[in-house]
Scaffold this active site. Structure first.
Site, mmCIF file in Angstrom:
data_model
loop_
_atom_site.group_PDB
_atom_site.id
_atom_site.type_symbol
_atom_site.label_atom_id
_atom_site.label_comp_id
_atom_site.label_asym_id
_atom_site.label_seq_id
_atom_site.Cartn_x
_atom_site.Cartn_y
_atom_site.Cartn_z
ATOM 1 N N ASP A 14 0.875 -1.161 0.000
ATOM 2 C CA ASP A 14 0.000 0.000 0.000
ATOM 3 C C ASP A 14 0.921 1.222 0.000
ATOM 4 O OD1 ASP A 14 -2.364 1.616 0.459
ATOM 5 O OD2 ASP A 14 -1.689 1.800 2.535
ATOM 6 N N ASP A 16 -0.199 5.163 0.788
ATOM 7 C CA ASP A 16 -0.491 6.189 1.797
ATOM 8 C C ASP A 16 -0.447 5.587 3.199
ATOM 9 O OD1 ASP A 16 -1.047 8.017 -0.277
ATOM 10 O OD2 ASP A 16 -3.154 7.447 -0.349
ATOM 11 N N GLY A 51 -7.429 4.413 3.966
ATOM 12 C CA GLY A 51 -7.489 3.348 2.957
ATOM 13 C C GLY A 51 -8.772 3.295 2.151
ATOM 14 N N ASN A 121 -4.370 9.069 -7.244
ATOM 15 C CA ASN A 121 -3.177 9.918 -7.359
ATOM 16 C C ASN A 121 -1.889 9.144 -7.071
ATOM 17 O OD1 ASN A 121 -4.396 12.635 -7.795
ATOM 18 N ND2 ASN A 121 -5.401 12.148 -5.859
HETATM 19 C C1 BG6 Z 1 -6.026 5.815 0.019
HETATM 20 C C2 BG6 Z 1 -6.002 6.719 1.227
HETATM 21 O O1 BG6 Z 1 -4.749 5.350 -0.249
HETATM 22 O O2 BG6 Z 1 -6.504 6.514 -1.120
HETATM 23 C C3 BG6 Z 1 -7.365 7.348 1.451
HETATM 24 O O3 BG6 Z 1 -5.624 5.974 2.366
HETATM 25 C C4 BG6 Z 1 -7.828 8.044 0.170
HETATM 26 O O4 BG6 Z 1 -7.282 8.262 2.510
HETATM 27 C C5 BG6 Z 1 -7.810 7.045 -0.984
HETATM 28 O O5 BG6 Z 1 -9.156 8.539 0.336
HETATM 29 C C6 BG6 Z 1 -8.260 7.664 -2.306
HETATM 30 O O6 BG6 Z 1 -7.339 8.612 -2.720
HETATM 31 P P1 BG6 Z 1 -7.553 9.608 -3.915
HETATM 32 O O7 BG6 Z 1 -6.179 10.200 -4.153
HETATM 33 O O8 BG6 Z 1 -8.015 8.812 -5.099
HETATM 34 O O9 BG6 Z 1 -8.562 10.614 -3.495
HETATM 35 MG MG MG Z 2 -2.799 3.230 3.461
#
Ligand code: BG6
Ligand code: MG
Length: 219
Positions: A14, A16, A51, A121
């Site tokens: 993973d 983030d 997540g 992202n």
């Molecule tokens: C996860 C994060 O990796 O990605 C979440 O832990 C986040 O907090 C999710 O909401 C979606 O991310 P993004 O960049 O598509 O808004």
């Molecule tokens: Mg995570």
């Protein structure tokens, strides 16, 4: 009788909260949106978002508060604009201590390596962090329909690597991600406090504690 585990062939990380502290950037971006909209938000609510996809996160934040579809889409977009601003200057310095070392160990050990992140992202983040080339497969928020805690993202990563799920190790910091990896039939390594990651097979308080050797010994 002790369960016989198959030989591990691949790792799925993973992003983030495991390789970098972008979990904090997600928090700050939601906080800014909620302040503008006068919606209650704090770190406790934020824990439920760890997540979880952007859409599901906003559903959790709104709770019983009803907004139009257009407003919902605009709020997701605004949060994402704030998040994109915060990752603009992300660099190697933002990697968690020990993160690159463990990726190197995985490669040296001859294991396959995938990214398994719910984030849309994820690509700009790993490019900014300078770790893009470690991963042979990138599974991100654009790869599958059903987000974590569904197992789909991890199963997608395993399939793309050509490795069966029971030969994969997933490294995760979120309850939703741990649940997804368990449902996928993978061996799960948690990163974080026990109250959050105790469902995993083995856990470490932070990424710097993690090593391939320790994971393999924990079998
Ligand atoms: C996860 C994060 O990796 O990605 C979440 O832990 C986040 O907090 C999710 O909401 C979606 O991310 P993004 O960049 O598509 O808004
Ligand atoms: Mg995570």
């Amino acid at each position: 009788m002790e369960k016989i585990r198959p030989k591990i062939e691949a790792f799925i990380f993973d992003l983030d909260g495991v390789l970098t502290d972008t979990a904090e950037f997600h928090f700050q971006s939601w906080k800014r949106l909620c302040e503008e909209e006068k919606i209650p938000f704090n770190r406790e609510i934020n824990e439920k978002l760890r997540g979880v996809s952007r859409k599901k996160s906003l559903e959790i934040i709104l709770g019983d508060t009803k907004v139009s579809q257009e407003k919902f889409a605009e709020m997701m977009e605004r949060k994402n604009t704030y998040y994109r601003e915060s990752i603009k200057n992300i660099s190697k310095r933002d990697l968690f201590p020990g993160a690159e070392k463990v990726l190197q160990e995985v490669k040296k050990g001859g294991f396959k390596l995938a990214l398994g992140s719910s984030s849309k992202n994820a690509r700009p983040v790993i490019e900014g962090l300078g770790i893009r080339d470690y991963f042979e497969v990138i599974a991100d928020g654009n790869s599958v329909e059903k987000a974590k805690p569904a197992p789909d993202l991890f199963l997608y990563a395993a399939e793309k690597m050509g490795v069966s799920p029971e030969k994969c190790v997933v490294v995760e910091d979120a309850e939703a991600g741990i649940e997804a990896a368990l449902k996928a039939g993978m061996y799960v390594v948690g990163i974080g406090p026990p109250e959050r990651v105790r469902q995993s097979h083995v856990y470490f308080s932070e990424t710097s504690e993690l090593s391939v050797e320790k994971v393999l010994q924990s079998f």
